[in-house]
Each structure stands twice: as structure tokens, then as C-alpha cells.
Design a protein around this motif. Structure first.
Motif, PDB file in Angstrom:
ATOM      1  N   THR A  86       0.822  -1.219   0.000  1.00 35.12           N
ATOM      2  CA  THR A  86       0.000   0.000   0.000  1.00 35.12           C
ATOM      3  C   THR A  86       0.850   1.260   0.000  1.00 35.12           C
ATOM      4  N   ARG A  87       1.839   1.301   0.863  1.00 32.74           N
ATOM      5  CA  ARG A  87       2.633   2.532   1.043  1.00 32.74           C
ATOM      6  C   ARG A  87       3.722   2.709  -0.009  1.00 32.74           C
ATOM      7  N   PHE A  88       4.351   1.602  -0.417  1.00 30.97           N
ATOM      8  CA  PHE A  88       5.509   1.696  -1.295  1.00 30.97           C
ATOM      9  C   PHE A  88       5.350   0.999  -2.645  1.00 30.97           C
ATOM     10  N   GLY A  89       4.242   0.297  -2.845  1.00 29.88           N
ATOM     11  CA  GLY A  89       4.029  -0.402  -4.116  1.00 29.88           C
ATOM     12  C   GLY A  89       4.853  -1.663  -4.274  1.00 29.88           C
ATOM     13  N   VAL A  90       5.365  -2.192  -3.168  1.00 26.03           N
ATOM     14  CA  VAL A  90       6.174  -3.411  -3.219  1.00 26.03           C
ATOM     15  C   VAL A  90       5.281  -4.601  -3.512  1.00 26.03           C
ATOM     16  N   GLY A  91       5.648  -5.375  -4.495  1.00 30.45           N
ATOM     17  CA  GLY A  91       4.912  -6.586  -4.834  1.00 30.45           C
ATOM     18  C   GLY A  91       3.683  -6.360  -5.698  1.00 30.45           C
ATOM     19  N   THR A  92       3.496  -5.135  -6.144  1.00 24.26           N
ATOM     20  CA  THR A  92       2.322  -4.859  -6.979  1.00 24.26           C
ATOM     21  C   THR A  92       2.686  -4.767  -8.428  1.00 24.26           C
TER      22      THR A  92
END
Length: 92
Positions: A86-92
Motif C-alpha cells: 500500500t505505502r511503497f508499491g512493493v509486490g504490486t
């Protein structure tokens, strides 16, 4: 404050977080295969291990924790992964 470009290398985010938790623990930690919702507090991490987990996650994902991260972020591996997405876009 956050890093401008989080590390979004391929790989299972939960596995990467679990590896950080395992390496940061002062005692050996054996995470069960279904550990995504396992409370991190149940692993017996002491305060220095917890700081090592936070630092390790910063290093692993190329992020910098905000000063106001809710403590609930660290309830489980899944809650950490959700926050990173959500905060950093990791894994998206």
C-alpha cells in the motif's frame, strides 16, 4: 520519509520478509509454511531483534520507514507485506 523507488524485484514478498525476520532473530526461528498471519510477537523477538527486522526490511526492499508507521503494521508477516504494498508499491 520514504525512498523514492522501492525495490520491486520479483520474488514472493512474504518469503523475503520471513527471511529478514529469521535472520534478525537472536534465536533460531522456524516459520511454519502457513506463517503469513502468525503474530510476529509469538516469535519472541526482543527489541534489538525487532529493530534489526525493520532495518533488514528497509535494506531488502529499498524503502525507508515513515516516522508514523502504525504499530499494527508489524502484527504479522501479512500485515507488513500489506503495508509495503500500500505505502511503497512493493509486490504490486
Amino acid at each position: 520519509m520514504s525512498a523514492s523507488r522501492p525495490d520491486s524485484r520479483p520474488g514472493d514478498v512474504l518469503d523475503r520478509i520471513a527471511a529478514v525476520v529469521t535472520s534478525a532473530s537472536a534465536q533460531p526461528v522456524a516459520l511454519p509454511p502457513t506463517s503469513a498471519d502468525l503474530p510476529l510477537r509469538s516469535l519472541g523477538l526482543d527489541s534489538s531483534s525487532f529493530i534489526a527486522v525493520m532495518s533488514g526490511i528497509e535494506e531488502e526492499f529499498g524503502i525507508e520507514w515513515d516516522d508514523d508507521v502504525p504499530s499494527s503494521t508489524f502484527d504479522s508477516l501479512q500485515s507488513v507485506a500489506s503495508y509495503l504494498a500500500t505505502r511503497f508499491g512493493v509486490g504490486t
